[in-house]
Design a protein around this motif. Structure first.
Motif, short mmCIF file in Angstrom:
data_model
loop_
_atom_site.label_atom_id
_atom_site.label_comp_id
_atom_site.label_asym_id
_atom_site.label_seq_id
_atom_site.Cartn_x
_atom_site.Cartn_y
_atom_site.Cartn_z
N MET A 53 0.67 -1.40 -0.02
CA MET A 53 -0.42 -0.04 0.25
C MET A 53 0.80 1.64 0.20
SD MET A 53 -2.84 -0.99 3.26
CE MET A 53 -3.87 -2.28 2.78
N ASP A 54 0.64 2.15 -0.45
CA ASP A 54 1.55 3.64 -1.15
C ASP A 54 0.45 3.49 -0.02
OD1 ASP A 54 -0.80 4.92 -1.63
OD2 ASP A 54 -0.47 4.10 -3.93
N THR A 55 1.61 5.47 0.69
CA THR A 55 1.41 5.85 1.81
C THR A 55 0.05 7.41 1.58
OG1 THR A 55 3.50 7.12 1.71
CG2 THR A 55 2.30 8.83 2.95
N GLY A 56 -0.32 6.93 0.29
CA GLY A 56 -1.81 7.61 0.33
C GLY A 56 -2.57 7.43 0.63
N THR A 57 -3.15 5.35 0.90
CA THR A 57 -3.68 4.49 0.65
C THR A 57 -3.35 4.18 2.28
OG1 THR A 57 -3.36 3.16 -1.32
CG2 THR A 57 -4.83 1.91 0.38
N ILE A 58 -2.91 4.04 2.80
CA ILE A 58 -2.04 3.65 4.26
C ILE A 58 -2.58 4.72 5.29
CG2 ILE A 58 0.27 3.56 4.45
CD1 ILE A 58 -0.22 1.01 5.89
N THR A 59 -1.92 5.75 4.56
CA THR A 59 -2.32 6.74 6.06
C THR A 59 -3.54 7.31 6.56
OG1 THR A 59 0.02 8.14 5.67
CG2 THR A 59 -1.35 8.99 6.69
N PRO A 60 -4.27 7.29 5.41
CA PRO A 60 -6.13 7.10 6.61
C PRO A 60 -6.69 6.37 6.01
CG PRO A 60 -5.48 8.14 3.92
CD PRO A 60 -4.57 7.61 3.85
N LEU A 61 -6.23 5.06 6.03
CA LEU A 61 -6.38 3.49 6.71
C LEU A 61 -6.13 3.59 8.44
CD1 LEU A 61 -7.42 0.70 6.45
CD2 LEU A 61 -5.21 0.20 6.28
N LEU A 62 -4.51 4.08 9.01
CA LEU A 62 -4.67 3.91 9.94
C LEU A 62 -5.03 5.41 10.69
CD1 LEU A 62 -0.48 4.18 8.93
CD2 LEU A 62 -2.14 2.12 9.74
N LYS A 63 -5.15 6.72 10.20
CA LYS A 63 -5.87 7.71 10.60
C LYS A 63 -7.36 7.25 11.22
CE LYS A 63 -3.53 11.83 8.94
NZ LYS A 63 -4.00 13.14 8.37
N ARG A 64 -7.98 5.73 10.61
CA ARG A 64 -9.75 5.96 11.28
C ARG A 64 -8.97 4.42 11.92
NH1 ARG A 64 -10.20 6.04 5.72
NH2 ARG A 64 -9.78 4.31 4.73
N LEU A 65 -8.56 3.71 11.63
CA LEU A 65 -7.38 3.12 13.01
C LEU A 65 -7.49 3.11 14.39
CD1 LEU A 65 -6.34 0.38 11.52
CD2 LEU A 65 -8.23 0.21 12.34
N GLU A 66 -7.15 5.10 14.42
CA GLU A 66 -6.37 5.12 15.13
C GLU A 66 -7.18 6.02 16.06
OE1 GLU A 66 -3.02 8.62 16.60
OE2 GLU A 66 -4.11 9.60 14.67
N ALA A 67 -8.52 6.77 15.21
CA ALA A 67 -9.50 6.98 16.04
C ALA A 67 -10.22 6.45 16.16
CB ALA A 67 -10.63 7.98 14.75
N ALA A 68 -10.41 4.34 16.09
CA ALA A 68 -11.07 4.16 16.62
C ALA A 68 -10.58 3.37 17.62
CB ALA A 68 -11.49 2.80 15.64
N GLY A 69 -9.46 4.16 18.17
CA GLY A 69 -8.26 4.17 19.49
C GLY A 69 -7.86 2.36 18.82
N ARG A 70 -7.38 1.95 18.12
CA ARG A 70 -6.92 0.55 17.73
C ARG A 70 -5.64 0.69 17.54
NH1 ARG A 70 -11.44 -2.99 16.19
NH2 ARG A 70 -13.21 -1.99 17.40
N VAL A 71 -4.65 2.19 17.22
CA VAL A 71 -3.38 2.04 17.00
C VAL A 71 -3.15 3.38 17.28
CG1 VAL A 71 -3.49 0.07 15.24
CG2 VAL A 71 -4.09 3.03 14.35
N THR A 72 -1.88 3.55 17.74
CA THR A 72 -1.23 5.00 17.91
C THR A 72 -0.29 4.59 16.67
OG1 THR A 72 0.85 4.00 19.13
CG2 THR A 72 -1.28 4.35 20.55
N ARG A 73 0.17 5.79 16.61
CA ARG A 73 0.92 6.85 15.78
C ARG A 73 1.55 7.90 16.52
NH1 ARG A 73 -1.01 9.27 10.69
NH2 ARG A 73 -2.51 10.62 12.49
N THR A 74 3.51 6.89 16.16
CA THR A 74 3.57 8.15 16.99
C THR A 74 5.02 8.54 15.98
OG1 THR A 74 5.41 6.15 18.62
CG2 THR A 74 3.54 7.80 19.59
N ARG A 75 5.75 9.82 16.15
CA ARG A 75 7.26 9.95 15.94
C ARG A 75 7.94 8.58 16.39
NH1 ARG A 75 6.80 12.54 10.72
NH2 ARG A 75 5.09 14.16 11.59
N ASP A 76 9.06 8.02 15.92
CA ASP A 76 10.45 8.10 16.27
C ASP A 76 11.08 8.10 16.80
OD1 ASP A 76 12.12 6.28 16.50
OD2 ASP A 76 11.93 5.26 14.29
N PRO A 77 10.99 8.51 18.09
CA PRO A 77 12.48 9.36 18.37
C PRO A 77 13.79 8.99 18.08
CG PRO A 77 11.55 7.60 19.82
CD PRO A 77 11.07 7.26 18.72
#
Length: 132
Positions: free
Chosen positions: A53-77
């Motif tokens: 999946m390219d970034t344009g496909t996976i990013t909205p998918l991850l945002k929806r999973l994050e909004a549903a409380g299923r995943v976190t997205r954090t900057r790599d330290p």
């Protein structure tokens, strides 16, 4: 061959729907969840590469999973340009239900373990042919 492949892919996705709807997952979200259960956390780039999946496909998918409380997205330290994705406790709580879907699909398709392995190898060879 093209129609048979298209038809089979659609059927398999439709077969997943009644097992995924009660979990609140779409088929692509299910694939993301499986990858994270097996090997999370992963960068968005690595996750997208594994799922083709390219970034344009996976990013909205991850945002929806994050909004549903299923995943976190954090900057790599170690590298602020990378975003790491991991399952939340609520996402991990789905593990047994998510992992049970494969057996249900295998049964619905009337595949043996050997038949499923053969099919997986064939599909992987089609998706990623050897160079040369």
């Amino acid at each position: 061959m093209s129609f048979a492949l298209y038809s089979a892919a659609n059927r398999v996705i439709r077969l997943h729907k009644p097992f995924l709807e009660p979990l609140g997952l779409t088929f692509p979200q299910y694939l993301v969840t499986l990858e994270l259960l097996d090997d999370g956390p992963l960068s968005v780039g690595v996750l997208g590469g594994r799922l083709d999946m390219d970034t344009g496909t996976i990013t909205p998918l991850l945002k929806r999973l994050e909004a549903a409380g299923r995943v976190t997205r954090t900057r790599d330290p170690a590298d602020e340009r990378r975003v790491l994705v991991d399952l939340t406790p609520a996402g991990r709580a789905l593990e047994s239900d998510v992992r049970s879907v494969t057996g249900k699909i295998k049964s619905a398709c009337q595949l043996t373990d050997e038949g499923l392995d053969d099919l997986r190898r064939t599909l992987e060879e089609l998706a990623h042919p050897a160079d040369g």
